[in-house]
Design an enzyme around this catalytic site. Structure first.
Site, PDB file in Angstrom:
ATOM      1  N   HIS A  37      53.702  43.225  55.443  1.00 55.23           N
ATOM      2  CA  HIS A  37      52.241  42.743  54.996  1.00 55.23           C
ATOM      3  C   HIS A  37      50.978  43.247  55.835  1.00 55.23           C
ATOM      4  CE1 HIS A  37      54.130  39.953  51.596  1.00 55.23           C
ATOM      5  NE2 HIS A  37      53.864  41.047  51.621  1.00 55.23           N
ATOM      6  N   HIS A  47      56.871  49.989  44.801  1.00 54.33           N
ATOM      7  CA  HIS A  47      56.350  50.152  46.085  1.00 54.33           C
ATOM      8  C   HIS A  47      56.496  51.753  46.759  1.00 54.33           C
ATOM      9  CE1 HIS A  47      55.158  46.092  47.448  1.00 54.33           C
ATOM     10  NE2 HIS A  47      55.923  45.848  46.699  1.00 54.33           N
TER      11      HIS A  47
END
Length: 400
Positions: free
Chosen positions: A258, A387
């Site tokens: 992240h 992703h």
């Protein structure tokens, strides 16, 4: 379990090759993922492409499929990409949409509601999907875009703290005390995408506020990296989900992936509204993610760190590598610093060797520290390989 390897080196700094990688992933899912009987998409696949779950219809997966097929359209894919994206928008409108209270149900079992919660994370993906589909030419996606934006601003936006709250019940009467950065991060991504699709400044302004709020204000509260879970007053909650690093949406810890994802978002935002703190923060988050997360012995990026920034989960997750690839490419393009292409090449080389399935297409989901797979499940809900598709799409833009 041995992972398939690839004998020929692939040039991941070639836009046509990146495009080929994206379409190989789309080809893994399509047409098997199309549920023409009940609508929407099939979410569960084994490594070889055989289906292991026909009933789960996850809001995040529905949205991610729409995203993937819309990128296919944008990259010049054949007409089936547009038809496949439209198919998902129809399912959002017909079945995920709560006709009584508005908002979107988080999970369906066939056409029945399995989880009626209204999750900011799920709504962020509906916003992402509808905006990219609209950009790709699915006209009816505009109605979804306008509706979901109205829902998130009405129900999730916290005017006091200027972040999005996380979870309501079906009828918008009970609000969870949980607050998290993850939904806000994906909301930021969706807002930039909505801005690019519509040109409307309100989306860009919201993305800017979220990016600054999380990467500067929240990161300062936890020592310079972004912590995952928070109290209702947006203080880091170091007890919530303690040591449960495997929670799909609310993992415990500092998640190196992240830090890379925020680094990517800052550089993406920078294309539209550039301020010096963005590059500075993006480089800092990238550096910390790399220093704390890169496994010097086996390659790949560790999954989670403790509050003291010690590694507590050594597994290698596919999406973490994808986000780091995107961040490295955007930083390389922004700075002209070749070191970021070196990072990029390390990341794509690792991913090509251990995560990309060169035989069947798609990416393996999770490896242990020594890069061995845990199972023969390629894609459980809500994976869909959005992703890697998104990361290679950003890398294509960076190479431009």
């Amino acid at each position: 379990m041995k992972n398939s390897t690839h004998s020929q080196p692939i040039n991941f700094q070639n836009k046509e090759e990146l495009k080929r990688q994206i379409f190989k992933t789309l080809d893994f899912y399509y047409p098997s993922c199309m549920d023409y009987e009940k609508g929407g998409y099939i979410n569960g696949f084994l490594v070889d492409g055989s289906i292991n779950n026909t009933t789960t219809k996850h809001l995040v997966a529905t949205s991610r499929y729409i995203y993937n097929f819309s990128i296919g359209v944008i990259l010049g894919g054949t007409s089936w990409c547009l038809e496949a994206a439209r198919h998902g928008i129809q399912f959002l409108n017909k079945h995920h949409l709560d006709k009584q209270h508005n908002g979107y149900f988080f999970e369906m079992n066939d056409l029945g509601v399995n989880n009626s919660a209204k999750m900011a994370y799920g709504h962020a993906f509906v916003l992402l999907a509808s905006s990219i589909a609209y950009k790709a030419g699915v006209e009816e996606a505009r109605e979804v875009l306008d509706n979901v934006y109205n829902v998130v601003e009405t129900h999730f936006w916290d005017t006091e703290y200027e972040f999005y709250k996380d979870e309501w019940d079906e009828s918008w009467t009970t609000l969870s005390s949980y607050r998290g950065q993850n939904a806000n991060m994906h909301m930021c991504e969706a807002m930039i995408t909505s801005y690019e699709a519509t040109g409307e400044e309100k989306y860009l302004n919201k993305a800017y506020r979220l990016a600054k709020g999380v990467t500067r204000e929240l990161a300062d509260r936890s020592g310079g990296m972004v912590w995952e879970n928070y109290t209702p007053e947006w203080q880091p909650d170091y007890q919530f989900n303690k040591n449960n690093t495997k929670d799909e949406f609310r993992p415990y810890g500092f998640i190196p992936g992240h830090q890379f994802e925020w680094s990517k978002l800052l550089m993406w935002l920078d294309r539209h509204k550039s301020e010096p703190w963005m590059l500075e923060t993006a480089e800092e988050l990238f550096r910390k993610g790399w220093e704390k997360g890169w496994d010097a012995k086996y390659g790949g990026i560790y999954f989670a760190l403790s509050p003291e920034m010690k590694v507590i989960d050594k597994d290698k997750n596919y999406w973490v590598m994808a986000e780091a690839i995107a961040a490295a490419s955007l930083l390389a393009a922004k700075t002209g610093n070749h070191e970021y292409w070196d990072f990029y090449n390390q990341l794509v080389t690792y991913s090509s060797e251990y995560l990309i399935d060169h035989e069947h297409g798609g990416w393996y989901k999770l490896l242990n520290r020594k890069n061995k797979r845990y199972s023969n499940v390629k894609s459980s809900p809500p994976k869909t390989d959005y992703h890697p598709v998104a990361a290679f799409y950003q890398a294509i833009l960076a190479l431009d």
